[in-house]
Design a protein around this motif. Structure first.
Motif, PDB file in Angstrom:
ATOM      1  N   ALA B 201     -35.963  53.968  -3.419  1.00 48.83           N
ATOM      2  CA  ALA B 201     -35.261  54.517  -2.262  1.00 48.83           C
ATOM      3  C   ALA B 201     -36.194  55.377  -1.412  1.00 48.83           C
ATOM      4  CB  ALA B 201     -34.083  55.348  -2.735  1.00 48.83           C
ATOM      5  N   GLU B 202     -35.956  55.359  -0.101  1.00 42.29           N
ATOM      6  CA  GLU B 202     -36.829  56.092   0.806  1.00 42.29           C
ATOM      7  C   GLU B 202     -36.319  57.519   0.942  1.00 42.29           C
ATOM      8  OE1 GLU B 202     -36.781  53.632   4.252  1.00 42.29           O
ATOM      9  OE2 GLU B 202     -38.256  52.262   3.372  1.00 42.29           O
ATOM     10  N   THR B 203     -37.054  58.446   0.353  1.00 38.25           N
ATOM     11  CA  THR B 203     -36.565  59.822   0.340  1.00 38.25           C
ATOM     12  C   THR B 203     -37.536  60.806   0.976  1.00 38.25           C
ATOM     13  OG1 THR B 203     -37.495  59.977  -1.858  1.00 38.25           O
ATOM     14  CG2 THR B 203     -35.134  59.575  -1.711  1.00 38.25           C
ATOM     15  N   GLU B 204     -38.772  60.379   1.216  1.00 37.32           N
ATOM     16  CA  GLU B 204     -39.752  61.326   1.750  1.00 37.32           C
ATOM     17  C   GLU B 204     -40.039  61.043   3.219  1.00 37.32           C
ATOM     18  OE1 GLU B 204     -43.243  61.217  -0.627  1.00 37.32           O
ATOM     19  OE2 GLU B 204     -42.333  62.393  -2.231  1.00 37.32           O
ATOM     20  N   LEU B 205     -40.345  62.099   3.946  1.00 36.29           N
ATOM     21  CA  LEU B 205     -40.668  61.944   5.366  1.00 36.29           C
ATOM     22  C   LEU B 205     -42.076  61.367   5.512  1.00 36.29           C
ATOM     23  CD1 LEU B 205     -39.922  62.579   8.339  1.00 36.29           C
ATOM     24  CD2 LEU B 205     -41.143  64.727   8.022  1.00 36.29           C
ATOM     25  N   ASP B 206     -42.150  60.291   6.246  1.00 35.07           N
ATOM     26  CA  ASP B 206     -43.463  59.708   6.500  1.00 35.07           C
ATOM     27  C   ASP B 206     -43.981  60.256   7.823  1.00 35.07           C
ATOM     28  OD1 ASP B 206     -45.687  58.268   6.877  1.00 35.07           O
ATOM     29  OD2 ASP B 206     -44.772  56.297   6.647  1.00 35.07           O
ATOM     30  N   MET B 207     -44.849  61.267   7.690  1.00 33.81           N
ATOM     31  CA  MET B 207     -45.286  61.986   8.885  1.00 33.81           C
ATOM     32  C   MET B 207     -46.027  61.109   9.881  1.00 33.81           C
ATOM     33  SD  MET B 207     -44.994  65.079   9.931  1.00 33.81           S
ATOM     34  CE  MET B 207     -45.023  66.210   8.596  1.00 33.81           C
ATOM     35  N   ASP B 209     -46.095  57.951  10.408  1.00 29.17           N
ATOM     36  CA  ASP B 209     -45.262  56.927  11.030  1.00 29.17           C
ATOM     37  C   ASP B 209     -44.249  57.556  11.981  1.00 29.17           C
ATOM     38  OD1 ASP B 209     -44.523  54.366  11.515  1.00 29.17           O
ATOM     39  OD2 ASP B 209     -43.135  54.224   9.828  1.00 29.17           O
ATOM     40  N   THR B 210     -43.711  58.722  11.592  1.00 29.03           N
ATOM     41  CA  THR B 210     -42.753  59.407  12.458  1.00 29.03           C
ATOM     42  C   THR B 210     -43.394  59.771  13.792  1.00 29.03           C
ATOM     43  OG1 THR B 210     -41.705  60.335  10.522  1.00 29.03           O
ATOM     44  CG2 THR B 210     -41.168  61.354  12.603  1.00 29.03           C
ATOM     45  N   ILE B 211     -44.601  60.324  13.696  1.00 27.83           N
ATOM     46  CA  ILE B 211     -45.305  60.726  14.919  1.00 27.83           C
ATOM     47  C   ILE B 211     -45.579  59.503  15.792  1.00 27.83           C
ATOM     48  CG2 ILE B 211     -47.444  61.690  15.835  1.00 27.83           C
ATOM     49  CD1 ILE B 211     -47.474  63.485  13.331  1.00 27.83           C
ATOM     50  N   ARG B 212     -46.026  58.441  15.131  1.00 20.68           N
ATOM     51  CA  ARG B 212     -46.371  57.236  15.878  1.00 20.68           C
ATOM     52  C   ARG B 212     -45.138  56.681  16.589  1.00 20.68           C
ATOM     53  NH1 ARG B 212     -47.751  53.843  11.881  1.00 20.68           N
ATOM     54  NH2 ARG B 212     -49.281  55.332  11.163  1.00 20.68           N
ATOM     55  N   SER B 213     -44.043  56.545  15.837  1.00 20.17           N
ATOM     56  CA  SER B 213     -42.877  55.913  16.466  1.00 20.17           C
ATOM     57  C   SER B 213     -42.205  56.845  17.464  1.00 20.17           C
ATOM     58  CB  SER B 213     -41.876  55.428  15.419  1.00 20.17           C
ATOM     59  OG  SER B 213     -41.774  56.357  14.397  1.00 20.17           O
ATOM     60  N   ALA B 218     -41.161  57.303  23.583  1.00 18.33           N
ATOM     61  CA  ALA B 218     -41.228  58.173  24.761  1.00 18.33           C
ATOM     62  C   ALA B 218     -40.836  59.602  24.418  1.00 18.33           C
ATOM     63  CB  ALA B 218     -40.361  57.633  25.888  1.00 18.33           C
ATOM     64  N   GLY B 219     -41.263  60.069  23.251  1.00 16.25           N
ATOM     65  CA  GLY B 219     -41.055  61.469  22.901  1.00 16.25           C
ATOM     66  C   GLY B 219     -39.734  61.753  22.229  1.00 16.25           C
ATOM     67  N   TYR B 220     -38.881  60.772  22.110  1.00 15.79           N
ATOM     68  CA  TYR B 220     -37.621  61.027  21.407  1.00 15.79           C
ATOM     69  C   TYR B 220     -37.846  60.881  19.903  1.00 15.79           C
ATOM     70  CZ  TYR B 220     -34.458  61.824  25.180  1.00 15.79           C
ATOM     71  OH  TYR B 220     -33.825  62.396  26.240  1.00 15.79           O
ATOM     72  N   LEU B 221     -37.344  61.862  19.209  1.00 14.75           N
ATOM     73  CA  LEU B 221     -37.628  61.944  17.794  1.00 14.75           C
ATOM     74  C   LEU B 221     -37.111  60.709  17.054  1.00 14.75           C
ATOM     75  CD1 LEU B 221     -39.019  63.859  15.985  1.00 14.75           C
ATOM     76  CD2 LEU B 221     -36.883  65.054  15.595  1.00 14.75           C
ATOM     77  N   ASP B 222     -37.998  60.093  16.318  1.00 15.71           N
ATOM     78  CA  ASP B 222     -37.619  58.927  15.524  1.00 15.71           C
ATOM     79  C   ASP B 222     -38.195  59.121  14.121  1.00 15.71           C
ATOM     80  OD1 ASP B 222     -36.904  56.534  14.545  1.00 15.71           O
ATOM     81  OD2 ASP B 222     -38.337  55.343  15.729  1.00 15.71           O
ATOM     82  N   ILE B 223     -37.345  59.588  13.245  1.00 16.48           N
ATOM     83  CA  ILE B 223     -37.849  59.959  11.919  1.00 16.48           C
ATOM     84  C   ILE B 223     -37.952  58.743  11.003  1.00 16.48           C
ATOM     85  CG2 ILE B 223     -37.215  61.206   9.821  1.00 16.48           C
ATOM     86  CD1 ILE B 223     -36.284  63.466  11.604  1.00 16.48           C
TER      87      ILE B 223
END
Lengths: 282, 393
Positions: B201-207, B209-213, B218-223
């Motif tokens: 299961a995906e439980t950790e924040l992938d920093m 990838d989050t920044i990239r996406s 266009a700057g909208y947060l996509d975690i």
């Protein structure tokens, strides 16, 4: 700055020399020993004796070395950027200081306790080599070097669940806290319970060391357990006779829950005590 | 100044480096040790020894190098026993008959001389052996009622509490890793094998990838999340069972129970003496419930790590010839099967409970070691450690 034990901690000669060497040479001191022999307490007591602030860093299996230095909270910065918060312009607002940073910038020379370093990942000690050696690190986000004004007294405890890398060990002093003998134990108890009756203590120690001698115990009771047990005995107002009683019904010592932490151990002890009694009767 | 001490430590395989030696000098310079032998002992121990397993070795070397340091004038030299006293004691205790026996041995003088010699040997800490005074009756001295404890030969009572006592007691003996091997120790050694991979299961924040996406968004947060890291190692253990292995059963059990709790993917099979076409899982039903080795070779993918545990002590025929097995007729020689295993699984080691120094006397051990490409390790902590390193390559 010299450590000579405190009124609430009995330090053996070898421990005293090790602590003083670590203080004088400004190297980290690695402390190992059975659980409950006062590894963590030592750091507290050293801080107290040196009158220095204590900074504790408790290690868990998920702890990363970087967390001890600093963390960059990117998520809250992203969020702030969408809300148009002014703080977002300065990245330093999102740098969270870790325990090492705290220790390095402390006004007085602090005592830094890195507790149970063996719980972390195998690579953890390696990631701290340079930081502990030079007592400085580099913050990439703000491009500054954090350097220790005074080198903190670093105490590291380990329960030996993992081997520590050689390169790390080279930089530390090492002390293995041996289980205290009867004499030292009496001193330790004296420090904690000054008003304890002599004969109660003698009986209690008899029972305690008897239990430690039992072969095959999964977890031998240690100093901290003895102290807990004594406290219970005092609260319950036990008399020395009750500890000594050879009553066949009462096979194991009263309030044994403080000493034996495992039902297999309790069973084992009951069985052995039963056999011993039977032999006595014959 | 203490170079000799340093070199002897290295010789005794206590891992000390120049850095630590310099640290010791620095500490001496700063006066941590206060010119006392005890403090110096404690200081050097804490600076030079980094692992409780080496404490005993350190104590031995320290006792050896600084021998005589403790002998302050007036306390008497350790090996010197008042001869008069011993003679009197002996005369009081010995019967006429025994005295005659002494005469037969070459007289009292001779006896004393031998005794002295033995005592000197004892001082040098020659552990074990049959010559020791007072051990199990093989020494001529024990029989006459001499109890070295009783007369305290070479052990001065008033030395109590001095440091010499500390290292002479050798309290850390049972922490030495070449002897003791327990479940917990094995676990620590086996942990070297761990290799993490993300799974589940995906439980950790992938920093990253989050920044990239988020940037792409266009700057909208996509975690973005990723799965937690887990141990990915798969292990296949093959145990030799029965016969000559019975003596090693305890160690093997410990190894097994430790391995079991450490690894999620763990398979095990038994074999007897050498690997042939059949394996089994339940030793009581070994003739009924067998598992073809060929099937194992196909079932477990090549990323499994294989550990053989066996004493490899048998007749060389059992390895080298078809029909060599002691239990059944085997169509193919044991070495063919070993070869297949090493071909299928790249990471393969053999753990041998027989002490390494005996290996060269048993041809079958040599043979199997060769077949394993030298990857045979003794079943000690050290051996286990190097075996795990090999498996991790």
């Amino acid at each position: 700055m010299k450590f000579a034990g405190t009124d609430s901690y009995v330090a053996s000669d070898d421990l005293r020399v090790a602590v003083n060497a670590a203080i004088a040479l400004q190297r980290p001191l690695l402390i190992k020993g059975e659980p409950g022999t006062g590894k963590t307490v030592l750091a507290h007591e050293v801080a107290k004796a040196l009158n220095a602030p204590l900074i504790e860093w408790h290690i868990k299996s998920t702890t990363k070395a970087q967390q001890g230095l600093y963390e960059y909270d990117a998520v809250s910065r992203l969020r702030d950027s969408q809300l148009g918060d002014e703080r977002v312009k300065n990245i330093a607002n999102y740098i969270k200081r870790g325990k090492l940073w705290e220790a390095f910038t402390s006004k007085e020379r602090p005592v830094l306790l890195i507790d149970e370093i063996d719980k972390a990942d195998i690579e953890f000690p390696n990631d701290l080599l340079l930081e502990l050696d030079r007592m400085e690190f580099y913050v990439y986000e703000t491009q500054e070097v954090v350097k220790a004004a005074q080198r903190p007294v670093v105490m590291i405890t380990s329960n030996n669940e993992k081997e520590l890398p050689d390169a790390f060990l080279r930089r530390c002093f090492f002390h293995y806290i041996r289980f205290p003998d009867r004499e030292t134990m009496t001193q330790i108890v004296d420090v904690h319970f000054p008003g304890l009756q002599r004969n109660l203590l003698r009986e209690a120690l008899n029972v305690f060391y008897d239990i430690r001698e039992v072969p095959g115990l999964k977890k031998k009771p240690s100093t901290s357990e003895l102290l807990d047990w004594l406290k219970l005995l005092m609260v319950e107002d036990m008399s020395p006779d009750q500890l000594r009683s050879k009553d066949a019904k009462q096979l194991i010592p009263p309030l044994h829950g403080a000493l034996l932490k495992n039902e297999q151990d309790v069973h084992l002890f009951e069985r052995l005590a039963f056999m011993a009694r039977r032999e006595q009767r014959q | 100044m203490f170079t000799n001490f340093f070199l002897e430590l290295r010789q005794a395989k206590v891992p000390v480096s120049i850095k630590e030696y310099l640290a010791l000098m620095e500490a001496m310079d700063k006066g941590v040790a206060d010119y006392s032998v005890d403090d110096f002992y404690f200081l050097s121990r804490s600076v030079l020894v980094k692992d409780e397993r080496n404490l005993d070795k350190f104590d031995k070397v320290f006792g050896h190098v600084f021998k005589g340091l403790e002998a302050v004038p007036g306390e008497g030299v350790a090996a010197e026993i008042p001869e008069e006293w011993l003679r009197k004691l002996a005369e009081k205790l010995l019967t006429e008959e025994e005295k005659k026996q002494i005469e037969a041995m070459g007289g009292w003088e001779k006896l004393m001389e031998t005794l002295k010699k033995r005592l000197e040997e004892q001082q040098k800490r020659h552990q074990g052996g049959s010559k020791w005074i007072g051990t199990a009756g093989t020494s001529p001295f024990g029989a006459y009622g001499f109890n070295p404890e009783g007369v305290r030969i070479g052990q001065d009572k008033n030395r109590e509490g001095r440091a010499v006592k500390v290292w002479d007691k050798r309290e850390y003996k049972n922490l030495d890793d070449t002897v003791e091997i327990g479940t917990r120790n094995i676990k620590i050694a086996l942990r070297r094998l761990r290799k993490f991979a993300r799974e589940g299961a995906e439980t950790e924040l992938d920093m990253p990838d989050t920044i990239r996406s988020t940037a792409r968004n266009a700057g909208y947060l996509d975690i973005k999340m990723v799965a937690e890291r887990r141990n990915k190692i798969k292990l296949l253990i093959l145990f030799d069972i029965g016969g000559s292995m019975d003596a090693h059963i305890r160690v093997c059990e410990e190894l097994f129970s430790a391995a079991r709790s450490e690894f999620k993917h763990l398979e095990f099979f038994y074999f007897h003496n050498c690997l042939y076409e059949k394996l089994w899982k339940d030793n009581r039903r070994r003739h009924v419930d067998t598992y073809p080795t060929a099937q194992a070779l196909h079932t477990f993918p090549s990323d499994y790590k294989v550990i053989f545990v066996g004493d490899a002590s048998m007749s060389p025929y059992e390895i080298a010839y078809p029909g060599g097995s002691v239990e059944h007729w085997n169509e193919e020689a044991g070495q063919a099967w070993i070869q297949r295993v090493t071909d299928t699984w790249r990471s393969t080691v053999w753990l041998n409970p027989v002490p390494e120094r005996h290996w060269s006397y048993t041809p079958s051990i040599q043979l199997l070691k060769q077949l394993m490409g030298d990857r045979m390790y003794p079943l000690t902590l050290g051996g286990l450690d190097s075996a795990m390193k090999e498996l991790n390559k």
